[in-house]
Design a protein around this motif. Structure first.
Motif, PDB file in Angstrom:
ATOM      1  N   ARG A 171       0.833  -1.209   0.000  1.00 40.37           N
ATOM      2  CA  ARG A 171       0.000   0.000   0.000  1.00 40.37           C
ATOM      3  C   ARG A 171       0.869   1.261   0.000  1.00 40.37           C
ATOM      4  N   HIS A 172       2.015   1.193   0.650  1.00 38.24           N
ATOM      5  CA  HIS A 172       2.941   2.326   0.662  1.00 38.24           C
ATOM      6  C   HIS A 172       3.449   2.602  -0.755  1.00 38.24           C
ATOM      7  N   LEU A 173       3.838   1.540  -1.466  1.00 36.04           N
ATOM      8  CA  LEU A 173       4.321   1.708  -2.837  1.00 36.04           C
ATOM      9  C   LEU A 173       3.193   2.190  -3.759  1.00 36.04           C
ATOM     10  N   MET A 174       2.012   1.651  -3.575  1.00 38.52           N
ATOM     11  CA  MET A 174       0.872   2.087  -4.392  1.00 38.52           C
ATOM     12  C   MET A 174       0.543   3.553  -4.126  1.00 38.52           C
ATOM     13  N   GLY A 175       0.763   3.997  -2.896  1.00 42.74           N
ATOM     14  CA  GLY A 175       0.534   5.393  -2.560  1.00 42.74           C
ATOM     15  C   GLY A 175       1.483   6.333  -3.273  1.00 42.74           C
ATOM     16  N   HIS A 176       2.575   5.797  -3.802  1.00 44.83           N
ATOM     17  CA  HIS A 176       3.524   6.613  -4.583  1.00 44.83           C
ATOM     18  C   HIS A 176       3.390   6.330  -6.081  1.00 44.83           C
ATOM     19  N   GLY A 177       2.215   5.826  -6.468  1.00 42.02           N
ATOM     20  CA  GLY A 177       1.888   5.702  -7.888  1.00 42.02           C
ATOM     21  C   GLY A 177       2.213   4.380  -8.532  1.00 42.02           C
ATOM     22  N   HIS A 178       2.751   3.434  -7.810  1.00 40.35           N
ATOM     23  CA  HIS A 178       3.168   2.162  -8.412  1.00 40.35           C
ATOM     24  C   HIS A 178       1.997   1.188  -8.505  1.00 40.35           C
ATOM     25  N   ARG A 179       1.863   0.578  -9.677  1.00 39.76           N
ATOM     26  CA  ARG A 179       0.844  -0.438  -9.888  1.00 39.76           C
ATOM     27  C   ARG A 179       1.460  -1.762 -10.322  1.00 39.76           C
ATOM     28  N   ARG A 180       2.643  -1.700 -10.857  1.00 39.11           N
ATOM     29  CA  ARG A 180       3.368  -2.920 -11.260  1.00 39.11           C
ATOM     30  C   ARG A 180       4.459  -3.145 -10.208  1.00 39.11           C
ATOM     31  N   ILE A 181       4.159  -3.987  -9.234  1.00 40.06           N
ATOM     32  CA  ILE A 181       5.059  -4.220  -8.097  1.00 40.06           C
ATOM     33  C   ILE A 181       5.449  -5.691  -8.077  1.00 40.06           C
ATOM     34  N   ALA A 182       6.731  -5.964  -8.218  1.00 39.35           N
ATOM     35  CA  ALA A 182       7.226  -7.338  -8.211  1.00 39.35           C
ATOM     36  C   ALA A 182       7.487  -7.812  -6.780  1.00 39.35           C
ATOM     37  N   PHE A 183       7.451  -9.114  -6.608  1.00 32.01           N
ATOM     38  CA  PHE A 183       7.744  -9.710  -5.296  1.00 32.01           C
ATOM     39  C   PHE A 183       8.787 -10.794  -5.455  1.00 32.01           C
ATOM     40  N   LEU A 184       9.891 -10.651  -4.722  1.00 35.42           N
ATOM     41  CA  LEU A 184      10.917 -11.678  -4.652  1.00 35.42           C
ATOM     42  C   LEU A 184      10.914 -12.238  -3.231  1.00 35.42           C
ATOM     43  N   GLY A 185      10.551 -13.520  -3.100  1.00 33.11           N
ATOM     44  CA  GLY A 185      10.459 -14.121  -1.776  1.00 33.11           C
ATOM     45  C   GLY A 185      11.152 -15.457  -1.710  1.00 33.11           C
TER      46      GLY A 185
END
Length: 328
Positions: A171-185
């Protein structure tokens, strides 16, 4: 041979019971006699046999701790906090690393139990903990930390809010305009990795894209390959969420200065000195260790209430990398 109480009694010219009273701080000994006994103790280098003393009380004054890796900064912090609590209760900590191997976890637990530890704190590597039943039936308390025990067994557990923390990062990243967010786990078989994936997925909702997810043990080669594949997409990610501290550091090396917004789960040393400084979801391993250890000692003092399931909050630390705006 090591000097005994009998040697001290002979050197001080007193009865064995007198030496015992002085050693154990009991009253009833004349000050001059007590001073003579202490002088004999110092002269002979006598040391009280703590093992024999606690065994007479029916306990060994030892606690066993099984964690994933003593060299991992997170588990080092947890281990140190457990040790501080254990020492504060006049006990000794025995610890070992499972290396994420269920067989090794069981071997360590059984070895500690063979040494008659009073209680156990376990960061589990496997899913089957029915092997603990004989120890539980014998009255050995067990507390699980960081991850819960496998199905079919209910024990005291202290966890971090993995789902909530991952969701807050997204949600923090989306609040800065990001919609394409990758996840490395990490390996999805690991409880914390799976929970963080769950939080990531729930926070993205309809924006979730399976192509932007990679879950496997971290290595620089693997992360480089995963990022290269993701950045080659027609709609590449502009932000990255990493599932633990080791993954964050590996991803930073693989990015090699590429401007991508980043939030990592777990704080790590020097995160606040990099450029940009790294935003993280921080959990407190020392807090987790203290809570688990104190819960164990409550059980040792006779608390027989139902198993407790404690979830500790995490917090987002915004330092710069997670605040990079999405392009356009």
């Amino acid at each position: 041979m090591r000097p005994t109480m009998k040697d001290v009694a002979s050197a001080a010219g007193v009865a064995l019971k007198t030496v015992s009273r002085v050693v154990n701080g009991e009253p009833g000994v004349h000050p001059a006699t007590a001073e003579r006994v202490r002088a004999a103790i110092d002269r002979l280098g006598y040391r009280r046999n703590e093992s024999a003393r606690v065994l007479r009380r029916g306990r060994t004054a030892t606690v066993g701790l099984v964690i994933e890796d003593l060299a991992d900064p997170f588990y080092a912090g947890l281990s140190r906090a457990v040790e501080d609590v254990v020492i504060g209760h006049g006990c000794l900590l025995l610890s070992g690393s499972s290396g994420e191997e269920p067989g090794r976890e069981r071997e360590l637990v059984e070895t500690f139990c063979a040494r008659r530890v009073d209680g156990l704190i376990v960061v589990p590597a496997g899913e089957d903990h029915t092997y603990l039943r004989p120890e539980l039936e014998a009255g050995t308390p067990v507390v699980f930390a960081d991850r819960p025990p496998g199905t079919g067994i209910d024990l005291d557990t202290v966890l971090a809010d993995n789902v909530g923390g991952a969701g807050e990062a997204i949600r923090h990243l989306m609040g800065h305009g990001h919609r394409r967010i990758a996840f490395l786990g990490d390996d999805p078989e690991i409880f914390t990795a799976a929970e963080r994936l769950k939080g990531y997925r729930e926070a993205l909702g309809g924006l979730f894209d399976e192509r932007l997810v990679s879950m496997r043990p971290p290595s620089l080669e693997a992360v480089r390959a995963d990022l290269a594949r993701m950045f080659a997409l027609d709609d590449p990610p502009s932000a990255l969420f990493t599932g633990n501290g080791r993954y964050t550091v590996t991803a930073l090396r693989a990015l090699d200065g590429r401007p991508v917004a980043l939030v990592g789960f777990d704080d790590f040393e020097l995160a606040d000195l990099l450029n940009p400084r790294v935003s993280v979801v921080a959990q407190d391993p020392a807090w987790m260790g203290r809570v688990a250890a104190e819960l164990l000692f409550r059980r040792l003092r006779g608390d027989s209430g139902p198993p407790e399931h404690i979830e500790l909050p995490v917090r987002l630390i915004a330092r710069g990398s997670g605040e990079l705006l999405a392009p356009g």
